[in-house]
Design a protein around this motif. Structure first.
Motif, mmCIF file in Angstrom:
data_model
loop_
_atom_site.group_PDB
_atom_site.id
_atom_site.type_symbol
_atom_site.label_atom_id
_atom_site.label_comp_id
_atom_site.label_asym_id
_atom_site.label_seq_id
_atom_site.Cartn_x
_atom_site.Cartn_y
_atom_site.Cartn_z
ATOM 1 N N GLN A 183 -11.770 -2.841 41.954
ATOM 2 C CA GLN A 183 -13.129 -3.191 42.364
ATOM 3 C C GLN A 183 -13.411 -4.665 42.088
ATOM 4 N N SER A 184 -12.945 -5.155 40.954
ATOM 5 C CA SER A 184 -13.110 -6.557 40.629
ATOM 6 C C SER A 184 -12.329 -7.436 41.597
ATOM 7 N N GLY A 185 -11.115 -7.015 41.949
ATOM 8 C CA GLY A 185 -10.325 -7.780 42.899
ATOM 9 C C GLY A 185 -10.972 -7.869 44.262
ATOM 10 N N LEU A 186 -11.512 -6.744 44.738
ATOM 11 C CA LEU A 186 -12.208 -6.747 46.029
ATOM 12 C C LEU A 186 -13.438 -7.649 45.987
ATOM 13 N N THR A 187 -14.175 -7.594 44.892
ATOM 14 C CA THR A 187 -15.368 -8.432 44.757
ATOM 15 C C THR A 187 -15.002 -9.909 44.832
ATOM 16 N N PRO A 252 -4.232 0.132 54.457
ATOM 17 C CA PRO A 252 -3.189 0.588 55.376
ATOM 18 C C PRO A 252 -2.437 1.824 54.917
ATOM 19 N N LEU A 253 -2.495 2.134 53.614
ATOM 20 C CA LEU A 253 -1.721 3.251 53.078
ATOM 21 C C LEU A 253 -2.647 4.292 52.462
ATOM 22 N N PHE A 254 -2.639 5.506 53.038
ATOM 23 C CA PHE A 254 -3.446 6.629 52.541
ATOM 24 C C PHE A 254 -4.914 6.226 52.423
ATOM 25 N N GLN A 255 -5.455 5.841 53.540
ATOM 26 C CA GLN A 255 -6.794 5.259 53.613
ATOM 27 C C GLN A 255 -7.847 6.192 53.028
ATOM 28 N N ASN A 256 -8.807 5.609 52.369
ATOM 29 C CA ASN A 256 -9.921 6.349 51.780
ATOM 30 C C ASN A 256 -11.127 6.242 52.718
ATOM 31 N N ALA A 279 -8.597 -15.316 60.920
ATOM 32 C CA ALA A 279 -9.256 -14.444 59.943
ATOM 33 C C ALA A 279 -8.279 -13.970 58.882
ATOM 34 N N PHE A 280 -8.825 -13.593 57.738
ATOM 35 C CA PHE A 280 -8.057 -13.000 56.652
ATOM 36 C C PHE A 280 -8.114 -11.478 56.750
ATOM 37 N N VAL A 281 -7.056 -10.838 56.278
ATOM 38 C CA VAL A 281 -7.019 -9.392 56.098
ATOM 39 C C VAL A 281 -6.964 -9.111 54.603
ATOM 40 N N ILE A 282 -7.981 -8.450 54.070
ATOM 41 C CA ILE A 282 -7.953 -8.006 52.675
ATOM 42 C C ILE A 282 -7.311 -6.629 52.654
ATOM 43 N N GLU A 283 -6.139 -6.543 52.056
ATOM 44 C CA GLU A 283 -5.385 -5.287 51.989
ATOM 45 C C GLU A 283 -5.648 -4.618 50.646
ATOM 46 N N ASP A 284 -6.349 -3.484 50.685
ATOM 47 C CA ASP A 284 -6.646 -2.723 49.471
ATOM 48 C C ASP A 284 -5.575 -1.642 49.329
ATOM 49 N N ASP A 285 -4.544 -1.939 48.555
ATOM 50 C CA ASP A 285 -3.392 -1.047 48.401
ATOM 51 C C ASP A 285 -3.585 -0.213 47.139
ATOM 52 N N PHE A 286 -4.568 0.678 47.164
ATOM 53 C CA PHE A 286 -5.100 1.262 45.932
ATOM 54 C C PHE A 286 -4.349 2.481 45.412
ATOM 55 N N VAL A 310 -2.151 -14.730 55.914
ATOM 56 C CA VAL A 310 -3.265 -13.970 56.480
ATOM 57 C C VAL A 310 -3.779 -12.929 55.490
ATOM 58 N N VAL A 311 -2.869 -12.323 54.739
ATOM 59 C CA VAL A 311 -3.219 -11.170 53.903
ATOM 60 C C VAL A 311 -3.577 -11.601 52.485
ATOM 61 N N VAL A 312 -4.702 -11.097 52.003
ATOM 62 C CA VAL A 312 -5.051 -11.152 50.576
ATOM 63 C C VAL A 312 -4.889 -9.728 50.059
ATOM 64 N N HIS A 313 -3.934 -9.555 49.168
ATOM 65 C CA HIS A 313 -3.521 -8.228 48.718
ATOM 66 C C HIS A 313 -4.210 -7.856 47.414
ATOM 67 N N VAL A 314 -4.714 -6.625 47.342
ATOM 68 C CA VAL A 314 -5.291 -6.083 46.111
ATOM 69 C C VAL A 314 -4.511 -4.823 45.746
ATOM 70 N N GLY A 315 -3.894 -4.808 44.576
ATOM 71 C CA GLY A 315 -3.160 -3.638 44.098
ATOM 72 C C GLY A 315 -3.553 -3.341 42.667
#
Length: 478
Positions: A183-187, A252-256, A279-286, A310-315
């Motif tokens: 959540q902090s990473g997405l923020t 992209p993986l097991f979307q919520n 544009a950027f893609v924020i990838e939430d790989d949670f 392009v991708v900003v990755h959040v794991g």
């Protein structure tokens, strides 16, 4: 679940008996309470801590627990009505008024009352969490030289390297920041990439916590529909053209909540569309680490296939461990990394070093792969149990996609079903479910429920929860 229930029961009994003691009077010793109520010392400690938090008892190390002195009568409250004017004074001048609404997040964070089956939970049940391994890791971490000193702002180099290896591709440790949970990473990512008032493209449906972040920052979420193969590229391209957005947030993986996996043919197309739009893609790989045993090989993160930044990755490690193990990573390439780093430093300084050291100890221990294998098998068994129970007892609910990872199912209710009434009836029947409405940034196409199978004690509780949901469904449909 059993421990949590017994703590509450003991706290209630002790609360009822407090009148036996005068203010300042000493309660029986912990050992006496263990013997009297036939509970564990841990249960006694937690029950007393609960009463202390309520101001009913005072605990003194080495002396015991005492009934608290009566509270003095509180002074009449002042007039806080002026705050309504102040808090809304600038809303008219904002391009998109900020709204701070945590209701969608609380639906999966709030613990239901004792005895209620928790189909709304967003984390692993305590029996699935690696509590012993985490405790041992934290103990070892606390003894590391310098464990309590200030860490590097970007995170410990070894932990950044571990996250980078997990992402793969050309991502290196220098392009990773350690953050305090997903959540902090997405923020941080949304604040770095989109100014207040800007549109942000989001999957529809999507994670309510991300929608809450966007709206609290004054951003305008624009929905892009998904199907079992993930976001639809042609609609994504249309949305970029129509809105001028410069950010797309996706899982992209097991979307919520749908559980969808972005199809191989769409992965490169999504990156190309975003790159063409600047544009950027924020990838939430949670939930990459919550794969089921029958999933087969997983696709790599989008960040591993991105050469152009392009991708900003959040794991995150949180979903696979504990809600309190809040360690995650932000990964990005190019000038945006410095902006992400600056915002994180301003907001949080850094993730506490003992927690980072504990993360290193945990993922480097033999217990870590064992834990992941255990969770993988258990989640598959629970998914199968919930799927079978729904098809047997509630065939009216549509289950368009059964995922091979994650911790929940996404079901569509029959047309005309009152979603809010069903959620309320379910709670009365003893099962907590997450309503579908908070997962949509605009009007939903139908009523839905998200049903978690990770937060319950086991398959027997899943069967009982579905039975109670059947009772609730019959109530609202009659």
């Amino acid at each position: 679940m059993q421990e949590r229930s017994s703590v509450g029961d003991l706290a209630n009994r002790l609360r009822q008996e407090l009148n036996r003691y005068s203010p300042g009077g000493k309660l029986p010793s912990s050992r006496a309470l263990v013997d009297r109520y036939r509970v564990s010392p841990v249960t006694v400690t937690r029950a007393l801590a609960q009463l202390a938090a309520e101001g009913l008892v005072v605990t003194r190390p080495g002396a015991g627990a005492f009934r608290a002195e009566p509270r003095t009568t509180a002074r009449p409250g002042g007039d806080t009505s002026w705050q309504e004017v102040t808090l809304s004074a600038h809303a008219a001048a904002e391009p998109v008024p900020r709204t701070v609404d945590a209701s969608g997040v609380l639906a999966s964070l709030a613990a239901p009352p004792p005895g209620v089956v928790e189909f709304n939970g967003g984390y692993l049940h305590p029996s699935l969490q690696p509590e012993r391994a985490m405790g041992a890791a934290l103990s070892r971490a606390g003894r590391r030289p310098g464990a309590w000193s200030r860490p590097p702002m970007e995170g410990l180099p070894e932990l950044r390297e571990w996250f980078a290896r997990g992402i793969g591709g050309a991502v290196g440790a220098a392009e990773v920041l350690v953050t305090a949970g997903g959540q902090s990473g997405l923020t941080t990512a949304l604040r770095a990439l989109a100014p207040p008032g800007a549109p942000v493209l989001v999957e529809s449906p999507t994670y309510p916590g991300m929608l809450a972040i966007a709206r609290a920052a004054g951003l305008r979420p624009v929905p892009v529909p998904v199907d079992p193969d993930g976001v639809k590229p042609e609609l994504l391209a249309d949305a970029f053209r129509a809105t001028g957005a410069r950010v797309f947030v996706c899982q992209p993986l097991f979307q919520n909540p749908t559980g969808a996996v972005l199809a191989p043919a769409r992965r490169g197309e999504v990156l190309r569309i975003a790159r063409d739009a600047g544009a950027f893609v924020i990838e939430d790989d949670f939930v990459r680490r919550l794969v089921h045993t029958d999933a087969g090989p997983l696709p790599r993160p989008l960040a591993a296939e991105d050469q152009d930044g392009v991708v900003v990755h959040v794991g995150s490690l949180t979903k696979a461990t504990s809600p309190s193990f809040r360690v995650s990573a932000l990964a990005a390439r190019g000038p945006v990394l410095e902006r992400l780093r600056a915002i994180q430093v301003v907001d949080t300084f850094f993730v506490p070093r003992p927690l980072q050291e504990a993360a290193l100890e945990l993922v480097g221990s033999p217990a870590w792969p064992r834990h992941l294998r255990t969770v993988s098998a258990e989640l598959k068994a629970r998914r199968d149990a919930m799927t079978a129970a729904l098809r047997l007892r509630l065939p009216e609910l549509a289950l368009p996609h059964v995922p091979f990872g994650g911790y929940h199912l996404w079901v569509r209710l029959p047309d005309g079903t009152d979603e809010s009434a069903l959620v309320a009836a379910a709670l009365r029947a003893g099962v907590a479910v997450a309503p579908g409405r908070p997962y949509f940034s605009a009007e939903p196409p139908a009523a839905h429920l998200r049903l978690s199978f990770a937060a319950v004690a086991g398959t027997e509780e899943i069967a009982e929860g579905v039975r109670r949901l059947r009772t609730a469904y019959d109530e609202v449909r009659t």
